[in-house]
Design an enzyme around this catalytic site. Sequence first.
Site, PDB file in Angstrom:
ATOM      1  N   VAL A   7       4.430  17.345 114.635  1.00 30.78           N
ATOM      2  CA  VAL A   7       4.194  18.424 115.592  1.00 30.78           C
ATOM      3  C   VAL A   7       5.521  18.885 116.175  1.00 30.78           C
ATOM      4  O   VAL A   7       6.169  18.166 116.938  1.00 30.78           O
ATOM      5  CB  VAL A   7       3.252  17.970 116.722  1.00 30.78           C
ATOM      6  N   GLY A   8       5.934  20.095 115.804  1.00 31.10           N
ATOM      7  CA  GLY A   8       7.155  20.678 116.332  1.00 31.10           C
ATOM      8  C   GLY A   8       6.852  21.764 117.339  1.00 31.10           C
ATOM      9  O   GLY A   8       5.689  22.121 117.566  1.00 31.10           O
ATOM     10  N   ASN A   9       7.889  22.317 117.935  1.00 30.65           N
ATOM     11  CA  ASN A   9       7.703  23.355 118.944  1.00 30.65           C
ATOM     12  C   ASN A   9       7.171  24.659 118.356  1.00 30.65           C
ATOM     13  O   ASN A   9       6.476  25.407 119.037  1.00 30.65           O
ATOM     14  CB  ASN A   9       9.033  23.621 119.658  1.00 30.65           C
ATOM     15  N   THR A  10       7.490  24.919 117.102  1.00 26.07           N
ATOM     16  CA  THR A  10       7.076  26.164 116.459  1.00 26.07           C
ATOM     17  C   THR A  10       5.934  25.957 115.474  1.00 26.07           C
ATOM     18  O   THR A  10       4.984  26.737 115.436  1.00 26.07           O
ATOM     19  CB  THR A  10       8.270  26.814 115.727  1.00 26.07           C
ATOM     20  N   ASN A  11       6.018  24.896 114.683  1.00 26.36           N
ATOM     21  CA  ASN A  11       5.015  24.637 113.643  1.00 26.36           C
ATOM     22  C   ASN A  11       4.528  23.196 113.675  1.00 26.36           C
ATOM     23  O   ASN A  11       5.235  22.301 114.145  1.00 26.36           O
ATOM     24  CB  ASN A  11       5.593  24.918 112.246  1.00 26.36           C
ATOM     25  N   ILE A  12       3.326  22.997 113.166  1.00 29.15           N
ATOM     26  CA  ILE A  12       2.799  21.666 112.879  1.00 29.15           C
ATOM     27  C   ILE A  12       2.738  21.534 111.364  1.00 29.15           C
ATOM     28  O   ILE A  12       2.123  22.357 110.683  1.00 29.15           O
ATOM     29  CB  ILE A  12       1.393  21.460 113.472  1.00 29.15           C
ATOM     30  N   ASP A 109      10.702  13.257 116.227  1.00 28.75           N
ATOM     31  CA  ASP A 109      11.039  13.838 114.925  1.00 28.75           C
ATOM     32  C   ASP A 109      12.376  13.335 114.412  1.00 28.75           C
ATOM     33  O   ASP A 109      12.551  13.090 113.216  1.00 28.75           O
ATOM     34  CB  ASP A 109      11.030  15.368 115.004  1.00 28.75           C
TER      35      ASP A 109
END
Length: 255
Positions: A7-12, A109
Amino acid sequence: MLLAFDVGNTNIVMGVFKGKKLLHSFRISTDKNKTYDEYGMLVNQLIGYNGISLTEIDDVIISSVVPPLMNTLQVMSLKYFRTKPIVVGPGIKTGINIKYDNPKEVGADRIVNAVAAYELYGGPVIVIDFGTATTFCAISEKGEYLGGIIAPGLMISADALFQRTAKLPKIDLTKPPTVINRNTVASMQSGIIYGHVGMVDYIVTRMKGEFAPSAYVVATGGFANMIAEESKTIDTVNEMLTLEGLRIIYERNKE
């Protein structure tokens, strides 16, 4: 089967593993407002499209840099997959000795990437992740996480030019064929992309000088291939590095 969430800030980014083999991967936009039911239905549709049912998922592992989504995905895992997920965080077995002043500050991450890079390529190794931020991580020959660098990512740079100026437009990040350009859009693209290449090569050179001249350099993230094409210091691109790291951490923590 194992379902892994990065889970990133822009995309999962999600991956389905059968043993050590990555069968499928998916990328969706990160949305903090979605409920666990909405995520559950979306994941069900994605894996179902590839012929996998919810009942075939035995375990779930989650790495997240977006705290509000952690509980959402944990509840989703319990409700839809009937399993308590492994969460990358304090107390998890990684096999990496973190030398940060405060180890809790290191993003999940970055830890996952370090685990994967050291397992797959050995040390010393440098990991560059081209995400919302561009991060650099140094891992020693002994598998120690020595620290790194956090810089604005390419999209942040593009958005900043658009938002903080009166006349510069919002642009897509495609690489122009030349550095010198004769229109505004291509000039912005050139500055952001080739400027990022220069930053990467300079920082990697400095990192090697500070800890390991022979360090192997692996890049990952959405813009990794584009930057690697121009970089003189990136040795390889592994777009699935984070998912592989989640699989490795799962194997070290499963009961």
